[in-house]
Design a protein around this motif. Structure first.
Motif, PDB file in Angstrom:
ATOM      1  N   VAL A  13       0.851  -1.175   0.000  1.00  0.00           N
ATOM      2  CA  VAL A  13       0.000   0.000   0.000  1.00  0.00           C
ATOM      3  C   VAL A  13       0.893   1.233   0.000  1.00  0.00           C
ATOM      4  CG1 VAL A  13      -1.792   1.293   1.228  1.00  0.00           C
ATOM      5  CG2 VAL A  13      -1.844  -1.207   1.227  1.00  0.00           C
ATOM      6  N   THR A  14       0.621   2.170  -0.865  1.00  0.00           N
ATOM      7  CA  THR A  14       1.428   3.382  -0.973  1.00  0.00           C
ATOM      8  C   THR A  14       1.225   4.271   0.248  1.00  0.00           C
ATOM      9  OG1 THR A  14       1.209   3.271  -3.375  1.00  0.00           O
ATOM     10  CG2 THR A  14       1.930   5.374  -2.448  1.00  0.00           C
ATOM     11  N   GLU A  15       2.340   4.930   0.674  1.00  0.00           N
ATOM     12  CA  GLU A  15       2.295   5.824   1.832  1.00  0.00           C
ATOM     13  C   GLU A  15       1.259   6.923   1.629  1.00  0.00           C
ATOM     14  OE1 GLU A  15       3.325   7.420   5.530  1.00  0.00           O
ATOM     15  OE2 GLU A  15       3.811   5.497   4.608  1.00  0.00           O
ATOM     16  N   ASP A  16       0.557   7.226   2.711  1.00  0.00           N
ATOM     17  CA  ASP A  16      -0.471   8.268   2.740  1.00  0.00           C
ATOM     18  C   ASP A  16      -1.658   7.951   1.822  1.00  0.00           C
ATOM     19  OD1 ASP A  16       0.942   9.796   4.603  1.00  0.00           O
ATOM     20  OD2 ASP A  16       2.043  10.857   3.026  1.00  0.00           O
ATOM     21  N   THR A  17      -1.922   6.671   1.567  1.00  0.00           N
ATOM     22  CA  THR A  17      -3.117   6.248   0.828  1.00  0.00           C
ATOM     23  C   THR A  17      -3.860   5.199   1.657  1.00  0.00           C
ATOM     24  OG1 THR A  17      -2.013   4.468  -0.364  1.00  0.00           O
ATOM     25  CG2 THR A  17      -1.998   6.655  -1.393  1.00  0.00           C
ATOM     26  N   THR A  18      -5.093   4.895   1.213  1.00  0.00           N
ATOM     27  CA  THR A  18      -5.910   3.880   1.887  1.00  0.00           C
ATOM     28  C   THR A  18      -6.080   2.674   0.972  1.00  0.00           C
ATOM     29  OG1 THR A  18      -7.124   5.541   3.138  1.00  0.00           O
ATOM     30  CG2 THR A  18      -8.146   3.366   2.931  1.00  0.00           C
ATOM     31  N   GLY A  19      -5.657   1.498   1.449  1.00  0.00           N
ATOM     32  CA  GLY A  19      -5.821   0.257   0.696  1.00  0.00           C
ATOM     33  C   GLY A  19      -7.067  -0.488   1.148  1.00  0.00           C
ATOM     34  N   THR A  20      -7.758  -1.112   0.186  1.00  0.00           N
ATOM     35  CA  THR A  20      -8.985  -1.862   0.495  1.00  0.00           C
ATOM     36  C   THR A  20      -8.890  -3.269  -0.088  1.00  0.00           C
ATOM     37  OG1 THR A  20     -10.302   0.164   0.471  1.00  0.00           O
ATOM     38  CG2 THR A  20     -11.488  -1.925   0.288  1.00  0.00           C
ATOM     39  N   LEU A  21      -9.226  -4.264   0.720  1.00  0.00           N
ATOM     40  CA  LEU A  21      -9.267  -5.672   0.301  1.00  0.00           C
ATOM     41  C   LEU A  21     -10.659  -6.218   0.570  1.00  0.00           C
ATOM     42  CD1 LEU A  21      -5.996  -7.359   1.661  1.00  0.00           C
ATOM     43  CD2 LEU A  21      -6.689  -7.214  -0.727  1.00  0.00           C
ATOM     44  N   SER A  22     -11.151  -7.082  -0.346  1.00  0.00           N
ATOM     45  CA  SER A  22     -12.399  -7.805  -0.078  1.00  0.00           C
ATOM     46  C   SER A  22     -12.182  -9.280  -0.366  1.00  0.00           C
ATOM     47  CB  SER A  22     -13.542  -7.250  -0.927  1.00  0.00           C
ATOM     48  OG  SER A  22     -13.300  -7.464  -2.298  1.00  0.00           O
ATOM     49  N   VAL A  23     -12.796 -10.140   0.484  1.00  0.00           N
ATOM     50  CA  VAL A  23     -12.600 -11.588   0.388  1.00  0.00           C
ATOM     51  C   VAL A  23     -13.960 -12.262   0.579  1.00  0.00           C
ATOM     52  CG1 VAL A  23     -11.377 -13.597   1.293  1.00  0.00           C
ATOM     53  CG2 VAL A  23     -10.306 -11.336   1.388  1.00  0.00           C
ATOM     54  N   SER A  24     -14.241 -13.281  -0.246  1.00  0.00           N
ATOM     55  CA  SER A  24     -15.444 -14.100  -0.065  1.00  0.00           C
ATOM     56  C   SER A  24     -15.126 -15.524  -0.485  1.00  0.00           C
ATOM     57  CB  SER A  24     -16.602 -13.554  -0.906  1.00  0.00           C
ATOM     58  OG  SER A  24     -16.286 -13.611  -2.283  1.00  0.00           O
ATOM     59  N   ALA A  25     -15.958 -16.465  -0.034  1.00  0.00           N
ATOM     60  CA  ALA A  25     -15.799 -17.876  -0.367  1.00  0.00           C
ATOM     61  C   ALA A  25     -17.135 -18.558  -0.116  1.00  0.00           C
ATOM     62  CB  ALA A  25     -14.699 -18.509   0.485  1.00  0.00           C
ATOM     63  N   PRO A  26     -17.369 -19.730  -0.734  1.00  0.00           N
ATOM     64  CA  PRO A  26     -18.608 -20.468  -0.443  1.00  0.00           C
ATOM     65  C   PRO A  26     -18.759 -20.707   1.059  1.00  0.00           C
ATOM     66  CG  PRO A  26     -17.497 -21.429  -2.335  1.00  0.00           C
ATOM     67  CD  PRO A  26     -16.550 -20.424  -1.764  1.00  0.00           C
ATOM     68  N   GLY A  27     -19.891 -20.282   1.590  1.00  0.00           N
ATOM     69  CA  GLY A  27     -20.130 -20.418   3.017  1.00  0.00           C
ATOM     70  C   GLY A  27     -19.530 -19.306   3.838  1.00  0.00           C
ATOM     71  N   LEU A  28     -18.837 -18.375   3.196  1.00  0.00           N
ATOM     72  CA  LEU A  28     -18.210 -17.257   3.905  1.00  0.00           C
ATOM     73  C   LEU A  28     -18.712 -15.960   3.286  1.00  0.00           C
ATOM     74  CD1 LEU A  28     -16.032 -16.189   5.950  1.00  0.00           C
ATOM     75  CD2 LEU A  28     -14.431 -16.231   4.027  1.00  0.00           C
ATOM     76  N   ALA A  29     -19.370 -15.141   4.123  1.00  0.00           N
ATOM     77  CA  ALA A  29     -19.874 -13.865   3.629  1.00  0.00           C
ATOM     78  C   ALA A  29     -18.707 -12.958   3.254  1.00  0.00           C
ATOM     79  CB  ALA A  29     -20.742 -13.191   4.691  1.00  0.00           C
ATOM     80  N   LYS A  30     -18.943 -12.064   2.320  1.00  0.00           N
ATOM     81  CA  LYS A  30     -17.911 -11.159   1.858  1.00  0.00           C
ATOM     82  C   LYS A  30     -17.428 -10.276   3.006  1.00  0.00           C
ATOM     83  CE  LYS A  30     -16.997  -7.552  -1.575  1.00  0.00           C
ATOM     84  NZ  LYS A  30     -17.582  -6.782  -2.700  1.00  0.00           N
ATOM     85  N   GLN A  31     -16.098 -10.188   3.162  1.00  0.00           N
ATOM     86  CA  GLN A  31     -15.494  -9.346   4.193  1.00  0.00           C
ATOM     87  C   GLN A  31     -14.591  -8.317   3.524  1.00  0.00           C
ATOM     88  OE1 GLN A  31     -13.870 -11.307   7.634  1.00  0.00           O
ATOM     89  NE2 GLN A  31     -15.139 -13.147   7.329  1.00  0.00           N
ATOM     90  N   THR A  32     -14.580  -7.093   4.070  1.00  0.00           N
ATOM     91  CA  THR A  32     -13.797  -6.000   3.493  1.00  0.00           C
ATOM     92  C   THR A  32     -12.852  -5.433   4.562  1.00  0.00           C
ATOM     93  OG1 THR A  32     -15.593  -5.451   1.975  1.00  0.00           O
ATOM     94  CG2 THR A  32     -13.912  -3.765   2.334  1.00  0.00           C
ATOM     95  N   PHE A  33     -11.596  -5.208   4.188  1.00  0.00           N
ATOM     96  CA  PHE A  33     -10.569  -4.677   5.095  1.00  0.00           C
ATOM     97  C   PHE A  33      -9.967  -3.429   4.468  1.00  0.00           C
ATOM     98  CE2 PHE A  33     -10.662  -9.300   5.303  1.00  0.00           C
ATOM     99  CZ  PHE A  33     -10.881  -9.530   6.650  1.00  0.00           C
ATOM    100  N   THR A  34      -9.603  -2.433   5.330  1.00  0.00           N
ATOM    101  CA  THR A  34      -8.968  -1.195   4.855  1.00  0.00           C
ATOM    102  C   THR A  34      -7.715  -0.928   5.672  1.00  0.00           C
ATOM    103  OG1 THR A  34     -10.323   0.164   6.340  1.00  0.00           O
ATOM    104  CG2 THR A  34     -11.171  -0.221   4.109  1.00  0.00           C
ATOM    105  N   TYR A  35      -6.779  -0.196   5.054  1.00  0.00           N
ATOM    106  CA  TYR A  35      -5.514   0.151   5.716  1.00  0.00           C
ATOM    107  C   TYR A  35      -5.147   1.563   5.291  1.00  0.00           C
ATOM    108  CZ  TYR A  35      -0.484   0.081   6.870  1.00  0.00           C
ATOM    109  OH  TYR A  35       0.759   0.371   7.352  1.00  0.00           O
ATOM    110  N   ASP A  36      -5.169   2.535   6.269  1.00  0.00           N
ATOM    111  CA  ASP A  36      -4.732   3.912   6.040  1.00  0.00           C
ATOM    112  C   ASP A  36      -3.249   3.988   6.381  1.00  0.00           C
ATOM    113  OD1 ASP A  36      -7.316   4.670   5.362  1.00  0.00           O
ATOM    114  OD2 ASP A  36      -7.844   5.060   7.451  1.00  0.00           O
ATOM    115  N   LYS A  37      -2.396   3.919   5.386  1.00  0.00           N
ATOM    116  CA  LYS A  37      -0.951   3.846   5.645  1.00  0.00           C
ATOM    117  C   LYS A  37      -0.384   5.230   5.933  1.00  0.00           C
ATOM    118  CE  LYS A  37       3.379   1.983   3.904  1.00  0.00           C
ATOM    119  NZ  LYS A  37       4.056   1.243   2.822  1.00  0.00           N
ATOM    120  N   ASN A  38       0.304   5.359   7.124  1.00  0.00           N
ATOM    121  CA  ASN A  38       0.966   6.606   7.530  1.00  0.00           C
ATOM    122  C   ASN A  38       2.167   6.212   8.379  1.00  0.00           C
ATOM    123  OD1 ASN A  38       1.658   9.226   8.122  1.00  0.00           O
ATOM    124  ND2 ASN A  38      -0.007   9.551   9.597  1.00  0.00           N
TER     125      ASN A  38
END
Length: 583
Positions: free
Chosen positions: A491-516
């Motif tokens: 993730v680039t400095e001073d930006t926000t990264g977003t990840l999303s993950v899903s799988a059969p039987g697993l609801a979609k999950q979203t993660f964020t990272y504000d890098k500083n």
């Protein structure tokens, strides 16, 4: 020439008079011909105004309805048409207003042929009929053909004009057809016409459609108590629930069909027979060797129809198409020969069975196969010594059935002569399908970015994760049962990264990272500011260097002390040198 005042001889006067009469007659004829030219393209047709009895066209005493007939008109060239209007008016002494009522034809219209007919039912609310019940009516018909309009009018005495038009009724009656052994229903319409409707057994069941002209019939098999409905608009049933009298010829004991076959005496083919009970001639249907062409049959006077196939066809498809046959049970089917010709037997016939796991039910599906292909080979099967069930091969020589969970071993028997089979059969046991256990974890680090852990450690089946990275790219990540996978995304400095993950039987999950993660390297010193007691020698001198927190006063004192100790050492050194010179 003769003078005007002169007397003519008698003979001469007579001749002159005849000449003048002839001349005046010829002038009259000529003037009449010129005054009445025949218009080109005019009406060539005839319009008749009659009652329903056309032969009484000249009778001024008619009965309603009024029928107007056009005949002998020129056939117009499209887009032109022959147009007409019809009007009715009350005439003294009866007078009154004359109206057209349903089902009259329109009082204006057009036709594109040489003939046309329109019928009108009339009523009058205020005409005073004579002692015969007649009203005096003027009928006017105006017809435009080509570019010429012809109007014809006729005054007639009409009776029965206040009587309603035809009732449009339908009557249905039923009786047993003793030759066909079915109940037949006769449809009568008033007036004569063709109508459609449906019938339903009073005891219940699906509706069946019928269409019948007046006087024709439809059949209901052995059902003699029905409800009737019409689908043709404008008609009324005299009764919607009708019953036909019972009859011994139309009972459930009748109208039975049986089909059988066997190897013929020459052992070179099969003989088949369809029999009716009671024996009835004229019952129709079709025969077909399995997979072969269809042949129509009709039962003879003995109620029997016969058929023959070659040695390659030991089964027969049959169908009865005569209504009401059979009265119950299937009207078509497939039958196998009771005894097979020896050339058809592989000495003896062989039956095999195979099975496989049904992954949906976790039970087992089994297929019996004959060699050579033969329909009607019968037997039984049972699972794990349980109750026996029957099976019979179809025209393709196969029979199928299913056993339950854990029943992967079955026992079979064959009851048809000259066929052998393995007494038992076993198939591979079903394996309980595994279950994935998808889980996800995420951690952020300045150096590695977003760190993703895809876990299937507790699963017994493989699974696939769908991951969308901070750049918006989507990828499929397969994780086997009992394993996990780790992924990192910078993730680039001073930006926000977003990840999303899903799988059969697993609801979609979203993660964020504000890098500083940027910082100043070194040690930060913070000391209490010191206020000097004397005015600084240098303008602008401060107790601390700006922005650093450096303690200038302390370090000046330390510097002065070091300078003093240095001077003492120098003096001692100089003294020692002088003493050396004395010696």
């Amino acid at each position: 020439m003769f003078g005007l005042g002169r007397k003519w001889p008698r003979r001469t006067a007579q001749i002159a008079a005849v000449g003048m009469l002839a001349a005046s007659g010829s002038m009259f004829v000529a003037s009449t011909a010129l005054a009445a030219p025949v218009p080109a393209g005019g009406n060539n047709g005839t319009v008749q105004i009659n009652g329903q009895d056309i032969k009484n066209g000249n009778d001024p005493h008619l009965s309603c309805p009024v029928v107007v007939n056009w005949s002998g008109f020129d056939v117009p060239v499209a887009p032109k048409t022959n147009d007409y209007t019809v009007s009715f008016a009350g005439v003294a002494p009866t007078g009154g207003t004359i109206n057209t009522i349903a089902p009259s034809d329109p009082t204006s219209g057009s036709f594109t042929t040489s003939t046309n007919t329109a019928t009108y039912y009339l009523s009058s609310p205020d005409a005073k009929a004579n002692h015969k019940g007649e009203i005096h009516v003027n009928v006017t018909v105006s017809t435009t053909s080509a570019s010429h309009t012809d109007t014809k009018s006729k005054t007639v005495w009409l009776q029965s004009c206040t009587v309603a038009p035809p009732a449009n009724t339908v009557t249905v009656t039923g009786a047993c057809d003793t030759s066909a052994h079915v109940f037949s229903w006769t449809v009568v319409t008033d007036p004569v016409d063709t109508v459609s409707g449906t019938w339903t057994a009073t005891a219940g069941g699906a509706s069946t459609a019928w269409t019948a002209a007046s006087g024709s019939t439809f059949t209901t098999g052995l059902v003699n108590d029905i409800n009737v409905a019409l689908t043709t608009a404008g008609w009324t049933l005299t009764a919607t629930h009708v019953t036909a009298p019972g009859h011994a010829a139309c009972t459930a004991a009748n109208n039975q069909v049986s089909v059988s076959g066997t190897c013929n005496g020459a052992n070179n083919g099969y003989s088949w027979q369809l029999s009716t009970t009671p024996a009835t001639q004229g019952i129709g249907g079709t025969f077909a060797p399995s997979g072969g062409a269809t042949t129509a049959f009709t039962t003879n006077a003995n109620g029997v129809a016969t058929f023959a196939t070659d040695v390659q066809h030991s089964s027969l498809d049959w169908a009865v198409t005569t209504a009401g046959w059979p009265s119950h049970g299937a009207s078509s089917g497939t039958v196998g020969a009771a005894a097979l010709c020896s050339v058809n037997q592989p000495q003896p016939g062989q039956v095999s069975v195979s099975g496989h796991c049904n992954t949906t039910t976790q039970g087992y599906d089994w297929t019996v196969t004959t060699a050579p292909t033969a329909a009607g080979v019968d037997g039984t099967w049972s699972a794990n010594g349980g109750a026996a069930s029957s099976w019979s091969t179809d025209p393709t020589g196969h029979a199928t059935f299913s056993s339950g969970v854990g029943e992967n071993t079955i026992g079979l028997t064959v009851t048809t002569n000259n066929w052998n089979i393995s007494p038992t059969a076993t198939t591979t046991a079903c394996v309980t399908p595994g279950q994935a256990a998808a889980a996800v974890d995420e951690a952020n680090h300045c150096k590695s970015g977003m760190n993703l852990t895809l876990s299937n450690m507790n699963g017994t089946a493989d699974t696939t994760f769908t991951v969308t990275d901070p750049d918006g790219n989507t990828q499929q990540v397969d994780v086997r049962a009992g394993q996990l996978k780790k992924l990192s995304f910078p993730v680039t400095e001073d930006t926000t990264g977003t990840l999303s993950v899903s799988a059969p039987g697993l609801a979609k999950q979203t993660f964020t990272y504000d890098k500083n993660c940027a910082s100043v390297l070194g040690i930060k010193h913070t000391r209490k500011p010191h206020t000097p007691t004397h005015k600084p020698v240098v303008e602008g001198e401060h107790a601390q260097l700006p922005f650093t927190g450096f303690d200038t006063h302390r370090y000046l004192v330390d510097g002065a002390a070091l300078f003093f100790f240095g001077a003492v050492l120098c003096m001692l050194g100089a003294r020692r040198k002088n003493e050396d010179y004395i010696y």
